[in-house]
Design an enzyme around this catalytic site. Structure first.
Site, short mmCIF file in Angstrom:
data_model
loop_
_atom_site.label_atom_id
_atom_site.label_comp_id
_atom_site.label_asym_id
_atom_site.label_seq_id
_atom_site.Cartn_x
_atom_site.Cartn_y
_atom_site.Cartn_z
CB ALA A 136 -0.82 -80.55 -21.40
CB SER A 186 4.62 -83.21 -28.49
OG SER A 186 3.76 -82.49 -29.32
CG PHE A 232 -4.21 -86.94 -19.10
CD1 PHE A 232 -3.84 -87.25 -17.79
CD2 PHE A 232 -5.03 -85.84 -19.33
CE1 PHE A 232 -4.26 -86.45 -16.73
CE2 PHE A 232 -5.45 -85.04 -18.26
CZ PHE A 232 -5.06 -85.34 -16.97
CG LEU A 267 -13.68 -64.67 -19.70
CD1 LEU A 267 -12.99 -63.93 -18.58
CD2 LEU A 267 -14.58 -63.72 -20.50
S1 MYA Z 1 -8.11 -74.52 -23.81
C1 MYA Z 1 -6.69 -73.69 -24.49
C2 MYA Z 1 -5.53 -74.64 -24.63
N1 MYA Z 1 -4.33 -73.94 -25.04
C3 MYA Z 1 -3.88 -73.84 -26.29
O1 MYA Z 1 -4.47 -74.37 -27.21
C4 MYA Z 1 -2.61 -73.02 -26.48
C5 MYA Z 1 -1.68 -73.59 -27.50
N2 MYA Z 1 -1.35 -74.99 -27.16
C6 MYA Z 1 -0.59 -75.35 -26.11
O2 MYA Z 1 -0.08 -74.55 -25.34
C7 MYA Z 1 -0.38 -76.85 -25.93
O3 MYA Z 1 -0.64 -77.51 -27.16
C8 MYA Z 1 -1.27 -77.45 -24.81
C9 MYA Z 1 -1.09 -78.98 -24.78
C10 MYA Z 1 -0.83 -76.88 -23.45
C11 MYA Z 1 -2.74 -77.16 -25.05
N3 MYA Z 1 -7.38 -79.28 -22.97
O4 MYA Z 1 1.75 -81.86 -23.01
P1 MYA Z 1 1.18 -82.65 -24.12
C12 MYA Z 1 -4.21 -83.22 -23.92
C13 MYA Z 1 -7.25 -80.46 -22.33
O5 MYA Z 1 2.11 -83.64 -24.74
P2 MYA Z 1 1.03 -80.22 -25.67
C14 MYA Z 1 -7.88 -74.33 -22.10
O6 MYA Z 1 -7.07 -73.58 -21.64
C15 MYA Z 1 -4.11 -84.15 -25.11
O7 MYA Z 1 -5.40 -84.59 -25.48
N4 MYA Z 1 -6.37 -81.40 -22.68
O8 MYA Z 1 0.56 -81.72 -25.27
C16 MYA Z 1 -8.76 -75.21 -21.20
C17 MYA Z 1 -3.21 -85.23 -24.56
O9 MYA Z 1 -3.94 -86.08 -23.70
P3 MYA Z 1 -4.47 -87.51 -24.26
C18 MYA Z 1 -5.57 -81.15 -23.74
O10 MYA Z 1 0.48 -79.97 -27.02
C19 MYA Z 1 -7.87 -76.28 -20.60
C20 MYA Z 1 -2.25 -84.44 -23.70
O11 MYA Z 1 -2.90 -83.18 -23.39
C21 MYA Z 1 -5.65 -79.94 -24.45
O12 MYA Z 1 2.48 -80.02 -25.46
C22 MYA Z 1 -8.64 -77.33 -19.85
C23 MYA Z 1 -0.97 -84.11 -24.46
O13 MYA Z 1 -0.12 -83.41 -23.58
C24 MYA Z 1 -6.61 -79.00 -24.02
N5 MYA Z 1 -6.76 -77.82 -24.65
O14 MYA Z 1 0.25 -79.28 -24.63
C25 MYA Z 1 -7.73 -78.38 -19.27
N6 MYA Z 1 -4.73 -79.96 -25.43
O15 MYA Z 1 -3.26 -88.32 -24.61
C26 MYA Z 1 -8.47 -79.53 -18.59
C27 MYA Z 1 -4.10 -81.13 -25.35
O16 MYA Z 1 -5.27 -88.13 -23.13
C28 MYA Z 1 -8.99 -79.12 -17.23
N7 MYA Z 1 -4.61 -81.86 -24.34
O17 MYA Z 1 -5.31 -87.19 -25.45
C29 MYA Z 1 -9.64 -80.31 -16.54
C30 MYA Z 1 -10.24 -79.93 -15.17
C31 MYA Z 1 -9.15 -79.77 -14.15
C32 MYA Z 1 -9.68 -79.26 -12.79
C33 MYA Z 1 -10.51 -80.32 -12.07
C34 MYA Z 1 -10.96 -79.85 -10.67
C35 MYA Z 1 -11.81 -80.80 -9.98
#
Ligand code: MYA
Length: 415
Positions: A177, A173, A31, A415
């Site tokens: 996300a 997974s 991603f 935060l």
């Molecule tokens: S940081 C806090 C994050 N939350 C947690 O840690 C809570 C517990 N964990 C979970 O709920 C899940 O594990 C999460 C991932 C939801 C985190 N930031 O759906 P998947 C990538 C960015 O299969 P899941 C916060 O809130 C991962 O590298 N990306 O995975 C700031 C992989 O991509 P790639 C993350 O574990 C958030 C893909 O997601 C993160 O089921 C900022 C896997 O998806 C993470 N923390 O769900 C977000 N964790 O294959 C970005 C995993 O490429 C914002 N991934 O490595 C970007 C700006 C957007 C706005 C832009 C405006 C112009």
């Protein structure tokens, strides 16, 4: 989330983690490789210009419909001023949000805190995004954006601050996300905003800075009992309690709680201070009133008013973020204070922060946490903070900076 069990770089776990971190640049990011963020292949390439990675697209070219979710799920906008929705968000995060590496603690943001963190000056309700199961209507995922002006070097950039990305433990997974991140990006673009700032405990392409949490015990017995920290070598419980003991009242004369009438002076103090950092928020009086005026069980702010000329010379603040203690017989909550924005122009910074510790102790916090951002390194060791085992990485979306920043070059706390 971080705990005090920093093993001074000798435990197998620590060695494995630093190895994994050093290897993370070789990991595939299916991603993140598609997104306008710093890519690992470009690290160290100083010929690339600082600033937006890609230009804004005309608003008419921004996708008008939401991204597709798996068939069983639907998008929902979470109105945080609606009690029932706020309860649902609170419970999703309480049960599924960030844990420490050892799964001993999980952030437990209060409803009051969530409303404060999300309903900010100029916020967009549709940036508070939920996913529900179509059948049961149960909330299963969440992501939020709030608007902010962030200065990077000499440029003040309109950005979204992205936070509270959470997918229910049972739906992990499944690549949900990335869909959520794309959807929040689309909604931010619709407001003609093209950059974002966010922090995470995981390493993804590519941190602009990597910071460390430090912890100052206020209630060492409880912290040791729940496994947050360990008794030091050659230390007894009673020596440890004595080591962390604090005076009953603050030391600095003129130290008092911030009030509404202080907003203009605090804004001036803070704006002047934040100029020193490479990345920092551009705060006006409205922002300072929202983010820094004391708010019971959410944010605490104090200042020093000179007893002679009533000038406001120093300021300190911390926010309230408890963690659930997972599977402990005697305790269910760890009450943690997090250092927020601090400015010292007349009082020595360590003395000011010692007064902040005294206030946190009076308010019954168990631990006071601080990142090594801004000038915090100048007081951490003196005030008996110890390094935590957690790192926090800072990121910018669609904004390149030439080289990684030191924590002390960051003037931003999310935060
Ligand atoms: S940081 C806090 C994050 N939350 C947690 O840690 C809570 C517990 N964990 C979970 O709920 C899940 O594990 C999460 C991932 C939801 C985190 N930031 O759906 P998947 C990538 C960015 O299969 P899941 C916060 O809130 C991962 O590298 N990306 O995975 C700031 C992989 O991509 P790639 C993350 O574990 C958030 C893909 O997601 C993160 O089921 C900022 C896997 O998806 C993470 N923390 O769900 C977000 N964790 O294959 C970005 C995993 O490429 C914002 N991934 O490595 C970007 C700006 C957007 C706005 C832009 C405006 C112009």
């Amino acid at each position: 989330i971080s705990n005090s069990n920093n093993n001074n770089d000798t435990s197998l776990e620590t060695i494995v983690r630093s190895f994994q971190d050093s290897m993370s640049v070789t990991k595939q990011h299916k991603f993140w490789e598609t997104q306008p963020v710093g890519q690992y292949k470009d690290v160290g390439d100083t010929s690339l210009p600082e600033g937006p990675i890609e230009p804004p697209t005309p608003l008419s070219e921004v996708k008008q419909e939401p991204y597709n979710l798996p068939a069983a799920y639907e998008w929902t906008t979470c109105d945080m001023s609606f009690g029932e929705t706020c309860d649902e968000v609170y419970l999703l995060l309480k049960n599924n949000y960030v844990e420490d590496d050892e799964n001993m603690f999980r952030f437990n943001y209060s409803k009051e805190f969530l409303t404060w963190a999300l309903c900010v000056p100029g916020y967009y309700k549709n940036w508070h995004i939920g996913v529900r199961a179509k059948g049961s209507k149960k909330l299963v995922a969440f992501i939020t954006g709030i608007p902010a002006r962030i200065r990077v070097n000499d440029n003040v950039v309109k950005m979204a601050e992205i936070n509270f990305l959470c997918v229910h433990k049972k739906l992990r997974s499944k690549r949900l996300a990335p869909v959520m991140i794309k959807e929040v990006t689309r909604r931010v673009h619709l407001e003609n905003i093209w950059q974002a700032a966010y922090t995470a405990g995981v390493v993804i392409p590519t941190p602009v800075a990597t910071c460390q949490y430090w912890h100052r015990s206020l209630n060492p017995k409880k912290l040791i009992d729940v496994g947050f920290s360990r008794l030091g070598a050659r230390m007894t419980m009673s020596r440890t309690i004595k080591l962390y003991k604090l005076p009953d009242s603050t030391f600095t004369s003129g130290f008092r709680k911030m009030e509404l009438r202080d907003v203009p002076a605090v804004t001036r103090l803070l704006r002047n201070y934040l100029e020193k950092f490479v990345v920092a928020p551009d705060l006006d009086e409205n922002d300072v009133e929202h983010w820094l005026l004391p708010h019971e069980d959410v944010v605490n702010s104090y200042l020093v008013e000179s007893p002679e000329n009533h000038e406001i010379t120093d300021f300190c603040s911390f926010y309230t973020l408890p963690s659930s203690i997972l599977g402990n017989q005697s305790y269910s909550t760890l009450k943690a204070a997090y250092s927020y924005y601090n400015v010292a122009t007349k009082t020595p910074l360590a003395q000011l922060m010692n007064d902040a510790l005294i206030m946190a102790k009076q308010k019954d916090f168990d631990v006071f946490n601080a990142l090594d951002v801004m000038h915090n390194e100048g007081f951490l060791k003196d005030l008996k903070f110890g390094p935590g085992d957690g790192q926090l990485h800072y990121y910018l979306y669609n904004y390149r900076i030439r080289k990684a920043l030191k924590p002390s070059e960051l003037g931003l706390v999310l935060l």
